[in-house]
Write an enzyme that holds these catalytic residues in place. Structure first.
Site, PDB file in Angstrom:
ATOM      1  N   CYS A 243      10.385  -9.166  -3.888  1.00  0.00           N
ATOM      2  CA  CYS A 243      10.915  -9.171  -2.528  1.00  0.00           C
ATOM      3  C   CYS A 243      11.379 -10.557  -2.089  1.00  0.00           C
ATOM      4  O   CYS A 243      12.200 -10.684  -1.189  1.00  0.00           O
ATOM      5  CB  CYS A 243       9.866  -8.639  -1.559  1.00  0.00           C
ATOM      6  SG  CYS A 243       8.244  -9.399  -1.756  1.00  0.00           S
TER       7      CYS A 243
ATOM      8  N   LYS B  14      -4.018   3.500  -1.174  1.00  0.00           N
ATOM      9  CA  LYS B  14      -3.035   4.374  -1.814  1.00  0.00           C
ATOM     10  C   LYS B  14      -2.066   3.477  -2.571  1.00  0.00           C
ATOM     11  O   LYS B  14      -1.150   2.889  -2.000  1.00  0.00           O
ATOM     12  CB  LYS B  14      -2.242   5.206  -0.802  1.00  0.00           C
ATOM     13  CG  LYS B  14      -1.330   6.248  -1.502  1.00  0.00           C
ATOM     14  CD  LYS B  14      -0.087   6.571  -0.732  1.00  0.00           C
ATOM     15  CE  LYS B  14       1.075   5.684  -1.058  1.00  0.00           C
ATOM     16  NZ  LYS B  14       1.624   5.804  -2.445  1.00  0.00           N
TER      17      LYS B  14
ATOM     18  N   GLU C 219      19.205  -5.338   0.162  1.00  0.00           N
ATOM     19  CA  GLU C 219      18.261  -5.752  -0.879  1.00  0.00           C
ATOM     20  C   GLU C 219      18.484  -4.868  -2.105  1.00  0.00           C
ATOM     21  O   GLU C 219      18.194  -3.674  -2.091  1.00  0.00           O
ATOM     22  CB  GLU C 219      16.826  -5.624  -0.387  1.00  0.00           C
ATOM     23  CG  GLU C 219      15.817  -6.139  -1.402  1.00  0.00           C
ATOM     24  CD  GLU C 219      14.386  -6.061  -0.908  1.00  0.00           C
ATOM     25  OE1 GLU C 219      13.590  -6.957  -1.248  1.00  0.00           O
ATOM     26  OE2 GLU C 219      14.053  -5.114  -0.176  1.00  0.00           O
TER      27      GLU C 219
ATOM     28  N   GLU D 198       4.364  -6.327   4.874  1.00  0.00           N
ATOM     29  CA  GLU D 198       5.116  -7.289   4.057  1.00  0.00           C
ATOM     30  C   GLU D 198       6.253  -6.483   3.440  1.00  0.00           C
ATOM     31  O   GLU D 198       6.036  -5.636   2.583  1.00  0.00           O
ATOM     32  CB  GLU D 198       4.217  -7.924   2.994  1.00  0.00           C
ATOM     33  CG  GLU D 198       4.830  -9.163   2.363  1.00  0.00           C
ATOM     34  CD  GLU D 198       5.576  -8.859   1.093  1.00  0.00           C
ATOM     35  OE1 GLU D 198       6.833  -8.783   1.170  1.00  0.00           O
ATOM     36  OE2 GLU D 198       4.951  -8.678   0.049  1.00  0.00           O
TER      37      GLU D 198
END
Length: 476
Positions: A279, A170, A379, A245
């Site tokens: 990231c 997906k 973040e 992750e």
């Protein structure tokens, strides 16, 4: 507008069980350029059952057969390279040079590295009288993001194929076109029916039922920590392997013996590349307190030279962020930085000068940031750099580690041994010394809430293998 309304299941393009569509938006123009179907639990079930059937035979293929398959995939990918470059720039906004030289290039890098690894990987060893074998984990569910879309697809699919697993992917519904192209590449390369399946959709409609499906033996997710928690909870009832992750808030420690101009310049570029949507971006820059003014001036000069604009225009080095929702989130966090008292060095709120359409963010630098400010904790996932002054090296390391994240870290020093010692103190899965780039054979993954497990190279292959012990393999 192109329409991609079918899913790739059991070696064929098939209609969704329940028709439901979504427009895919070009973030540089704010206009729809493609339309996809959104899947459901029924589509997931069809794909998982196809993968289960295929696993019976594909798991028994030889090393040589899988090497040959990966080589055919690599050749087919290279033949469609220009299509991937264009798709990635259109769907998520990376400048053409970045798409060509980095984004699309990661697909080639991961495939080539996995072919190399597979040629010598030890799937069995004998210890005493016992054989210890590494065997494919089974059917894998992959949920991948939009920020490095083909990178995150191939770094999962390549090792899974190398291990003998079958899979259901997906991709992000925000940037799905590269995944559809990759399904076409796999089909052209002759991947057996059911080994790879693609179901487009959103998290609640496809991600949740894929994570929870009892026929899925492992789920591998890349995305935000918040979404990763939901995936883990959905997977828990069936006790499947979960690889994640997740997010990051990486520290870049510039030591007193570093070349300040070179270190700050590289650090700013590391944050602003990909519009800050990486990231592992070095978004917290730690500098000696006495050099903060100089560091801020260098960062300002570098940030203001960045050309922001349509990714297809010549000379553009930073495109838009991926969506209106994401643009508004970044704007809110920039406002929070100003509100909490950080010094705005350059950038700030609103669209860059000369742009009145598209999800473009000004390359932004804050100084006088403290580690308890929102912009140092959350973040941002945008082109926003926080400069934090430190007094001692111990303070820098303490603040660097004072985060829920632990994906990557960066250390700059004029003395490599000094850099190594500081790197050893960082609680992160990766550390880059003095501007070192990625290594596709090195493990990629994080500590703490940045996830668990590793990707890339032999470490990525290991994630898709179960360990079996056969006692009495040979006589004592």
């Amino acid at each position: 507008m192109k329409e991609y309304l079918r899913f790739y299941i059991d070696g064929a393009w098939v209609d969704p069980v329940v028709p439901k569509t979504l427009d895919v938006i070009n973030p540089a123009t704010e206009e729809a350029f493609a339309r996809i179907s959104l899947g459901s639990a029924a589509d997931v079930d069809k794909a998982v059952k196809a993968a289960q059937r295929a696993f019976e035979t594909y798991s028994q293929t030889t090393r040589e057969e899988r090497i040959d398959l990966l080589q055919r995939i690599l050749s087919a990918y290279q033949a469609r390279y220009g299509d991937f470059v264009e798709a990635i720039s259109t769907e998520m906004g990376a400048p053409l040079t970045l798409s060509k030289n980095a984004q699309a290039a990661t697909g080639i890098a991961h495939l080539a590295k996995m072919i190399e690894v597979l040629k010598t990987f030890e799937f069995q060893e004998v210890r005493g009288t016992t054989a210890i074998s590494k065997e494919p984990v089974g059917v894998c569910g992959f949920i991948t993001p939009w920020n490095w879309p083909i990178n995150q697809i191939v770094c999962k699919v390549a090792p899974a194929l190398a291990a003998g697993c079958t899979m259901v992917l997906k991709p992000s519904e925000i940037a799905p076109v590269d995944a559809i192209l990759f399904a076409e590449v796999l089909h052209e390369a002759g991947v057996p029916a059911g080994v790879f399946n693609l179901v487009n959709g959103d998290g609640p409609g496809v991600g949740q039922p894929l994570s929870a499906h009892p026929g899925v033996d492992m789920v591998s997710f890349t995305g935000s920590t918040r979404a990763g928690v939901l995936v883990a909870k959905a997977a828990a009832d069936t006790v499947k392997r979960v690889h994640q992750e997740l997010g990051g808030k990486s520290a870049n420690i510039i030591l007193r013996d570093a070349d300040l101009k070179a270190a700050v310049t590289g650090g700013v570029r590391g944050v602003m590349g990909n519009s800050g949507q990486s990231c592992n971006a070095p978004t917290r820059m730690f500098v000696p307190r006495e050099t903060q003014s100089e560091a801020a001036a260098i960062a300002k000069a570098v940030a203001e030279k960045i050309k922001v604009g349509n990714p297809f225009e010549d000379g553009v080095t930073m495109g838009p962020v991926v969506s209106d929702v994401h643009f508004k989130k970044i704007q809110g966090l920039i406002a929070k930085g100003i509100e909490e008292g950080a010094t705005l060095v350059t950038g700030g709120l609103g669209l860059p000068e000369g742009l009145n359409k598209g999800y473009f963010v000004r390359p932004t630098v804050f100084a006088d940031v403290t580690n308890d400010m929102t912009i140092a904790r959350e973040e941002i996932f945008g082109p926003v750099l926080s400069i934090l002054p430190y007094d001692s090296e111990d303070d820098a390391v303490r603040m660097a580690n004072d985060t829920v994240y632990g994906l990557s870290g960066y250390v700059q020093s004029g003395d490599i041994e000094h850099a190594r010692k500081v790197a050893a103190r960082l609680r992160t899965g990766n550390v880059h010394l003095n501007g070192a780039g990625p290594d596709f054979g090195a493990p990629f993954g994080g500590f703490k809430q940045s996830g668990n497990g590793r990707e890339w190279g032999e470490f990525g292959l290991d994630e898709f293998l179960e360990v079996k012990a056969v006692m009495g393999w040979q006589a004592a």
